[in-house]
Enzyme design. Sequence first.
Site, PDB file in Angstrom:
ATOM      1  N   THR A 240     -12.895  80.505  11.722  1.00 43.06           N
ATOM      2  CA  THR A 240     -12.088  79.916  12.854  1.00 43.06           C
ATOM      3  C   THR A 240     -11.152  80.774  13.501  1.00 43.06           C
ATOM      4  O   THR A 240     -11.062  81.861  13.495  1.00 43.06           O
ATOM      5  CB  THR A 240     -10.935  78.908  11.942  1.00 43.06           C
ATOM      6  OG1 THR A 240     -10.216  78.240  12.731  1.00 43.06           O
ATOM      7  CG2 THR A 240      -9.883  79.811  10.885  1.00 43.06           C
TER       8      THR A 240
ATOM      9  N   ASP B 165     -13.620  71.397  10.443  1.00 44.82           N
ATOM     10  CA  ASP B 165     -13.362  70.769  11.818  1.00 44.82           C
ATOM     11  C   ASP B 165     -12.465  69.517  11.593  1.00 44.82           C
ATOM     12  O   ASP B 165     -12.567  68.772  10.612  1.00 44.82           O
ATOM     13  CB  ASP B 165     -14.697  70.437  12.516  1.00 44.82           C
ATOM     14  CG  ASP B 165     -14.671  70.515  13.820  1.00 44.82           C
ATOM     15  OD1 ASP B 165     -14.503  71.741  14.471  1.00 44.82           O
ATOM     16  OD2 ASP B 165     -14.617  69.324  14.464  1.00 44.82           O
TER      17      ASP B 165
HETATM   18  P1  ITT Z   1     -11.565  76.422  14.968  1.00 47.91           P
HETATM   19  O1  ITT Z   1     -11.799  77.677  15.570  1.00 47.91           O
HETATM   20  O2  ITT Z   1     -11.589  76.047  13.609  1.00 47.91           O
HETATM   21  O3  ITT Z   1     -12.555  75.163  15.363  1.00 47.91           O
HETATM   22  P2  ITT Z   1      -9.492  74.613  16.569  1.00 47.91           P
HETATM   23  O4  ITT Z   1      -8.078  75.034  16.818  1.00 47.91           O
HETATM   24  O5  ITT Z   1     -10.724  74.488  17.655  1.00 47.91           O
HETATM   25  O6  ITT Z   1     -10.067  75.796  15.376  1.00 47.91           O
HETATM   26  P3  ITT Z   1     -10.321  72.026  15.410  1.00 47.91           P
HETATM   27  O7  ITT Z   1     -11.465  71.907  16.171  1.00 47.91           O
HETATM   28  O8  ITT Z   1     -10.663  71.926  13.978  1.00 47.91           O
HETATM   29  O9  ITT Z   1      -9.615  73.565  15.441  1.00 47.91           O
HETATM   30  O10 ITT Z   1      -9.155  71.069  15.655  1.00 47.91           O
HETATM   31  C1  ITT Z   1      -9.155  70.307  16.771  1.00 47.91           C
HETATM   32  C2  ITT Z   1      -7.660  70.376  17.318  1.00 47.91           C
HETATM   33  O11 ITT Z   1      -6.825  69.518  16.556  1.00 47.91           O
HETATM   34  C3  ITT Z   1      -7.227  71.688  17.768  1.00 47.91           C
HETATM   35  O12 ITT Z   1      -6.556  71.436  18.812  1.00 47.91           O
HETATM   36  C4  ITT Z   1      -6.105  71.920  16.482  1.00 47.91           C
HETATM   37  O13 ITT Z   1      -4.997  72.464  16.779  1.00 47.91           O
HETATM   38  C5  ITT Z   1      -5.728  70.371  16.293  1.00 47.91           C
HETATM   39  N1  ITT Z   1      -5.486  70.204  14.895  1.00 47.91           N
HETATM   40  C6  ITT Z   1      -6.461  70.457  13.843  1.00 47.91           C
HETATM   41  N2  ITT Z   1      -5.658  70.084  12.550  1.00 47.91           N
HETATM   42  C7  ITT Z   1      -4.510  70.064  12.790  1.00 47.91           C
HETATM   43  C8  ITT Z   1      -3.289  69.611  11.960  1.00 47.91           C
HETATM   44  O14 ITT Z   1      -3.321  69.923  10.783  1.00 47.91           O
HETATM   45  N3  ITT Z   1      -2.083  69.526  12.676  1.00 47.91           N
HETATM   46  C9  ITT Z   1      -1.965  69.554  13.901  1.00 47.91           C
HETATM   47  N4  ITT Z   1      -2.956  69.880  14.938  1.00 47.91           N
HETATM   48  C10 ITT Z   1      -4.305  70.009  14.063  1.00 47.91           C
END
Ligand code: ITT
Length: 213
Positions: A8, A71
Amino acid sequence: MAKIWFLTGNAGKVEEAKHHFAEHGYVVEQLVVDQEIIEPQADSLTQVAQAKIAQALEHMPGKEDMLLVEDAGLFVETLGGFPGVYSSYALKTIGCAGILSLLSNLVSEDPVLSGNLRKAEFRAVAALWRDGEILIGEGVCPGRIAEKESGESGFGFDPIFIPADLDALGNPIPFESQGESSTHGETFSDIGLEEKKKYSHRSRAIESLLSKL
Ligand code: ITT
């Protein structure tokens, strides 16, 4: 201790995962790769997670270790589930302020009506590769979008998300009822990591994974 590599780019997610897995005797390390990992614009979080596992395997330092990808997304009911699988893009472009402004006319003096209009949920899918096998865990955290950003901790959409209360067993309940655990209208960013764990989609996805390990 068994090691789990977490692919990630999000340090906030690593911190949360470390917390969860440590209690069960696993060490989590962030796996950072030079090459860009392509996140397909798929309809489901599970498809995205599986595609990431397939690309990340060649970068795993040791095949005796495990590989985790996760994700997540924020799904706002009145916006037809937006930003959902587009959450990363939406955060980078319109941000928390943009989501608030899309909902700006959806407020009412009546807290129950207001809550209903602003209903949303976080969803997470965690996929763990272990010795050729992929285990999947899913988690949901229902709640609502706050009327303004609040709090300092966490990441992403945490400053605008208020989780639903929990009953005595830790299950979410409709927000018009008072639960055993409640943030009393505070956002994920207000309450901090330890408290967020009780409610979060990530905790639920990881707990579901752990039950299959
Ligand atoms: P990866 O490298 O793991 O993909 P990412 O930041 O792109 O990291 P995701 O695609 O899983 O993460 O998440 C999509 C968006 O939702 C991303 O902008 C996160 O910051 C947000 N998000 C995910 N989980 C969250 C949480 O627990 N609280 C607040 N925002 C969250």
